[in-house]
Write a protein that holds these residues in place. Sequence first.
Motif, PDB file in Angstrom:
ATOM      1  N   VAL A  62      73.057  27.918 -71.721  1.00  0.00           N
ATOM      2  CA  VAL A  62      73.400  29.256 -71.256  1.00  0.00           C
ATOM      3  C   VAL A  62      73.962  29.231 -69.826  1.00  0.00           C
ATOM      4  CG1 VAL A  62      71.233  30.040 -70.187  1.00  0.00           C
ATOM      5  CG2 VAL A  62      72.516  31.598 -71.668  1.00  0.00           C
ATOM      6  N   GLY A  63      73.878  28.053 -69.187  1.00  0.00           N
ATOM      7  CA  GLY A  63      74.472  27.911 -67.857  1.00  0.00           C
ATOM      8  C   GLY A  63      75.995  27.948 -67.911  1.00  0.00           C
ATOM      9  N   CYS A  64      76.558  27.716 -69.098  1.00  0.00           N
ATOM     10  CA  CYS A  64      78.016  27.780 -69.263  1.00  0.00           C
ATOM     11  C   CYS A  64      78.415  28.809 -70.318  1.00  0.00           C
ATOM     12  CB  CYS A  64      78.569  26.429 -69.707  1.00  0.00           C
ATOM     13  SG  CYS A  64      78.468  25.155 -68.449  1.00  0.00           S
ATOM     14  N   HIS A  65      77.592  28.910 -71.389  1.00  0.00           N
ATOM     15  CA  HIS A  65      77.919  29.779 -72.523  1.00  0.00           C
ATOM     16  C   HIS A  65      77.205  31.127 -72.416  1.00  0.00           C
ATOM     17  CE1 HIS A  65      79.868  26.746 -75.118  1.00  0.00           C
ATOM     18  NE2 HIS A  65      79.025  25.895 -74.572  1.00  0.00           N
ATOM     19  N   THR A  66      77.751  32.127 -73.129  1.00  0.00           N
ATOM     20  CA  THR A  66      76.989  33.359 -73.369  1.00  0.00           C
ATOM     21  C   THR A  66      76.455  33.302 -74.796  1.00  0.00           C
ATOM     22  OG1 THR A  66      79.066  34.428 -73.992  1.00  0.00           O
ATOM     23  CG2 THR A  66      78.189  34.937 -71.817  1.00  0.00           C
ATOM     24  N   ILE A  67      75.348  34.022 -75.012  1.00  0.00           N
ATOM     25  CA  ILE A  67      74.848  34.211 -76.363  1.00  0.00           C
ATOM     26  C   ILE A  67      74.478  35.683 -76.478  1.00  0.00           C
ATOM     27  CG2 ILE A  67      72.477  33.458 -75.810  1.00  0.00           C
ATOM     28  CD1 ILE A  67      73.114  31.977 -78.791  1.00  0.00           C
ATOM     29  N   MET A  68      75.076  36.382 -77.392  1.00  0.00           N
ATOM     30  CA  MET A  68      74.971  37.836 -77.504  1.00  0.00           C
ATOM     31  C   MET A  68      75.313  38.496 -76.165  1.00  0.00           C
ATOM     32  SD  MET A  68      71.561  37.940 -79.856  1.00  0.00           S
ATOM     33  CE  MET A  68      71.377  39.699 -79.940  1.00  0.00           C
ATOM     34  N   GLY A  69      76.314  37.933 -75.502  1.00  0.00           N
ATOM     35  CA  GLY A  69      76.811  38.537 -74.260  1.00  0.00           C
ATOM     36  C   GLY A  69      76.055  38.133 -73.012  1.00  0.00           C
ATOM     37  N   GLU A  70      74.895  37.455 -73.171  1.00  0.00           N
ATOM     38  CA  GLU A  70      74.079  37.075 -72.012  1.00  0.00           C
ATOM     39  C   GLU A  70      74.364  35.636 -71.632  1.00  0.00           C
ATOM     40  OE1 GLU A  70      71.753  38.806 -70.267  1.00  0.00           O
ATOM     41  OE2 GLU A  70      72.118  40.629 -71.411  1.00  0.00           O
ATOM     42  N   GLY A  71      74.577  35.380 -70.359  1.00  0.00           N
ATOM     43  CA  GLY A  71      74.747  34.011 -69.900  1.00  0.00           C
ATOM     44  C   GLY A  71      75.954  33.887 -68.998  1.00  0.00           C
ATOM     45  N   ALA A  72      76.528  32.675 -68.960  1.00  0.00           N
ATOM     46  CA  ALA A  72      77.632  32.411 -68.048  1.00  0.00           C
ATOM     47  C   ALA A  72      78.958  32.491 -68.799  1.00  0.00           C
ATOM     48  CB  ALA A  72      77.458  31.040 -67.420  1.00  0.00           C
ATOM     49  N   TYR A  73      79.986  32.884 -68.076  1.00  0.00           N
ATOM     50  CA  TYR A  73      81.289  33.122 -68.703  1.00  0.00           C
ATOM     51  C   TYR A  73      82.242  31.952 -68.494  1.00  0.00           C
ATOM     52  CZ  TYR A  73      79.849  37.765 -69.941  1.00  0.00           C
ATOM     53  OH  TYR A  73      79.189  38.815 -70.526  1.00  0.00           O
ATOM     54  N   TYR A  74      81.673  30.713 -68.462  1.00  0.00           N
ATOM     55  CA  TYR A  74      82.517  29.535 -68.279  1.00  0.00           C
ATOM     56  C   TYR A  74      83.044  29.044 -69.622  1.00  0.00           C
ATOM     57  CZ  TYR A  74      83.802  24.771 -66.946  1.00  0.00           C
ATOM     58  OH  TYR A  74      84.476  23.599 -66.747  1.00  0.00           O
ATOM     59  N   ALA A  75      82.194  29.159 -70.652  1.00  0.00           N
ATOM     60  CA  ALA A  75      82.509  28.582 -71.970  1.00  0.00           C
ATOM     61  C   ALA A  75      82.347  29.665 -73.041  1.00  0.00           C
ATOM     62  CB  ALA A  75      81.579  27.404 -72.224  1.00  0.00           C
ATOM     63  N   PRO A  76      82.818  29.370 -74.277  1.00  0.00           N
ATOM     64  CA  PRO A  76      82.834  30.434 -75.299  1.00  0.00           C
ATOM     65  C   PRO A  76      81.464  31.033 -75.636  1.00  0.00           C
ATOM     66  CG  PRO A  76      84.085  28.509 -76.043  1.00  0.00           C
ATOM     67  CD  PRO A  76      83.427  28.122 -74.763  1.00  0.00           C
ATOM     68  N   GLU A  77      81.498  32.300 -76.067  1.00  0.00           N
ATOM     69  CA  GLU A  77      80.331  32.980 -76.641  1.00  0.00           C
ATOM     70  C   GLU A  77      79.890  32.217 -77.890  1.00  0.00           C
ATOM     71  OE1 GLU A  77      78.466  36.077 -76.277  1.00  0.00           O
ATOM     72  OE2 GLU A  77      77.531  35.412 -78.134  1.00  0.00           O
ATOM     73  N   LEU A  78      78.579  32.039 -78.070  1.00  0.00           N
ATOM     74  CA  LEU A  78      78.143  31.231 -79.206  1.00  0.00           C
ATOM     75  C   LEU A  78      77.330  32.003 -80.258  1.00  0.00           C
ATOM     76  CD1 LEU A  78      77.300  27.724 -77.679  1.00  0.00           C
ATOM     77  CD2 LEU A  78      79.392  28.500 -78.779  1.00  0.00           C
ATOM     78  N   ALA A  79      77.089  33.305 -80.058  1.00  0.00           N
ATOM     79  CA  ALA A  79      76.365  34.059 -81.098  1.00  0.00           C
ATOM     80  C   ALA A  79      77.216  34.175 -82.360  1.00  0.00           C
ATOM     81  CB  ALA A  79      75.981  35.449 -80.599  1.00  0.00           C
ATOM     82  N   ASN A  80      78.538  34.024 -82.205  1.00  0.00           N
ATOM     83  CA  ASN A  80      79.417  34.088 -83.376  1.00  0.00           C
ATOM     84  C   ASN A  80      80.036  32.723 -83.694  1.00  0.00           C
ATOM     85  OD1 ASN A  80      81.027  33.949 -81.185  1.00  0.00           O
ATOM     86  ND2 ASN A  80      82.087  35.901 -81.480  1.00  0.00           N
ATOM     87  N   ALA A  81      79.454  31.641 -83.110  1.00  0.00           N
ATOM     88  CA  ALA A  81      80.011  30.302 -83.351  1.00  0.00           C
ATOM     89  C   ALA A  81      79.933  29.954 -84.836  1.00  0.00           C
ATOM     90  CB  ALA A  81      79.274  29.252 -82.520  1.00  0.00           C
ATOM     91  N   PHE A  82      78.841  30.360 -85.486  1.00  0.00           N
ATOM     92  CA  PHE A  82      78.689  30.048 -86.913  1.00  0.00           C
ATOM     93  C   PHE A  82      79.786  30.723 -87.733  1.00  0.00           C
ATOM     94  CE2 PHE A  82      76.541  31.415 -90.979  1.00  0.00           C
ATOM     95  CZ  PHE A  82      76.796  30.224 -91.643  1.00  0.00           C
ATOM     96  N   ASP A  83      80.058  31.995 -87.442  1.00  0.00           N
ATOM     97  CA  ASP A  83      81.116  32.705 -88.173  1.00  0.00           C
ATOM     98  C   ASP A  83      82.483  32.082 -87.885  1.00  0.00           C
ATOM     99  OD1 ASP A  83      79.148  34.551 -88.972  1.00  0.00           O
ATOM    100  OD2 ASP A  83      79.368  35.594 -87.067  1.00  0.00           O
ATOM    101  N   ARG A  84      82.669  31.691 -86.617  1.00  0.00           N
ATOM    102  CA  ARG A  84      83.980  31.182 -86.202  1.00  0.00           C
ATOM    103  C   ARG A  84      84.230  29.766 -86.727  1.00  0.00           C
ATOM    104  NH1 ARG A  84      83.368  32.418 -81.171  1.00  0.00           N
ATOM    105  NH2 ARG A  84      82.533  30.485 -80.358  1.00  0.00           N
ATOM    106  N   LEU A  85      83.195  28.910 -86.620  1.00  0.00           N
ATOM    107  CA  LEU A  85      83.406  27.488 -86.906  1.00  0.00           C
ATOM    108  C   LEU A  85      82.853  27.066 -88.259  1.00  0.00           C
ATOM    109  CD1 LEU A  85      82.273  26.326 -83.359  1.00  0.00           C
ATOM    110  CD2 LEU A  85      84.626  26.595 -84.130  1.00  0.00           C
ATOM    111  N   GLY A  86      81.948  27.868 -88.817  1.00  0.00           N
ATOM    112  CA  GLY A  86      81.340  27.491 -90.089  1.00  0.00           C
ATOM    113  C   GLY A  86      81.818  28.342 -91.240  1.00  0.00           C
ATOM    114  N   ALA A  87      82.431  29.478 -90.919  1.00  0.00           N
ATOM    115  CA  ALA A  87      82.969  30.399 -91.933  1.00  0.00           C
ATOM    116  C   ALA A  87      81.942  30.685 -93.030  1.00  0.00           C
ATOM    117  CB  ALA A  87      84.248  29.845 -92.542  1.00  0.00           C
ATOM    118  N   GLY A  88      80.683  30.885 -92.627  1.00  0.00           N
ATOM    119  CA  GLY A  88      79.664  31.289 -93.592  1.00  0.00           C
ATOM    120  C   GLY A  88      79.026  30.136 -94.354  1.00  0.00           C
ATOM    121  N   ASP A  89      79.460  28.899 -94.097  1.00  0.00           N
ATOM    122  CA  ASP A  89      78.919  27.742 -94.819  1.00  0.00           C
ATOM    123  C   ASP A  89      78.005  26.939 -93.873  1.00  0.00           C
ATOM    124  OD1 ASP A  89      78.466  25.232 -95.930  1.00  0.00           O
ATOM    125  OD2 ASP A  89      80.403  25.202 -96.966  1.00  0.00           O
ATOM    126  N   GLU A  90      76.697  26.983 -94.124  1.00  0.00           N
ATOM    127  CA  GLU A  90      75.733  26.379 -93.193  1.00  0.00           C
ATOM    128  C   GLU A  90      75.908  24.870 -93.088  1.00  0.00           C
ATOM    129  OE1 GLU A  90      71.752  27.819 -93.622  1.00  0.00           O
ATOM    130  OE2 GLU A  90      72.431  29.910 -93.659  1.00  0.00           O
TER     131      GLU A  90
END
Length: 148
Positions: A62-90
Amino acid sequence: MTDRITKNTARNIYFGGSLFAILVFAGLTFDTVQKFPELTNEDKLTHSVARGKNLWEVNNCVGCHTIMGEGAYYAPELANAFDRLGAGDEEAFKSYMQGWMAAQPLDIPNRRKMPQFNLTNDQVNDLASFLIWTSKIDDNEWPPNIEG
Ligand code: HEC
């Protein structure tokens, strides 16, 4: 008959209005807290998710990423990483995470770098479980799009 507000009336409006707002606030807070288990899918909160959350904390993601909008704005938000990178496939997301974490830091000029954390496969799977679980929290559609 005068149409001026007396001190008494003003005081009553002030205290009455404040009390009303406080009661509404307390009621809505209570209502939200009651819904936490449902909003967060508490039944799907496995030990792997909990271990992943712990890894998320100790490695300061969280020092670089946000999760649900909370954290640092250096790197991508990760609360939607699964939707973005996994497309619903665990399983697909877990193998993406294994590849991603192993490949850091990427040697691409003019691109922000993510450090190498030297995590085991099991640890990366736990982090993936945590990100999958987080992506399913009902947080009123935040973040508003699938981008990082
Ligand atoms: C020092 C800052 C930093 C830290 C700490 C960090 N990251 Fe990153 N991370 C980045 C940057 C920068 C990117 C984007 C890199 C790129 O696109 O080349 C990134 C990208 C990612 C991505 C891919 C996101 C996407 O949409 O492509 C994932 C997944 C990820 N990080 C997970 C983690 C996890 C899990 C941790 C903690 C163990 C972590 N990061 C800690 C900087 C960091």
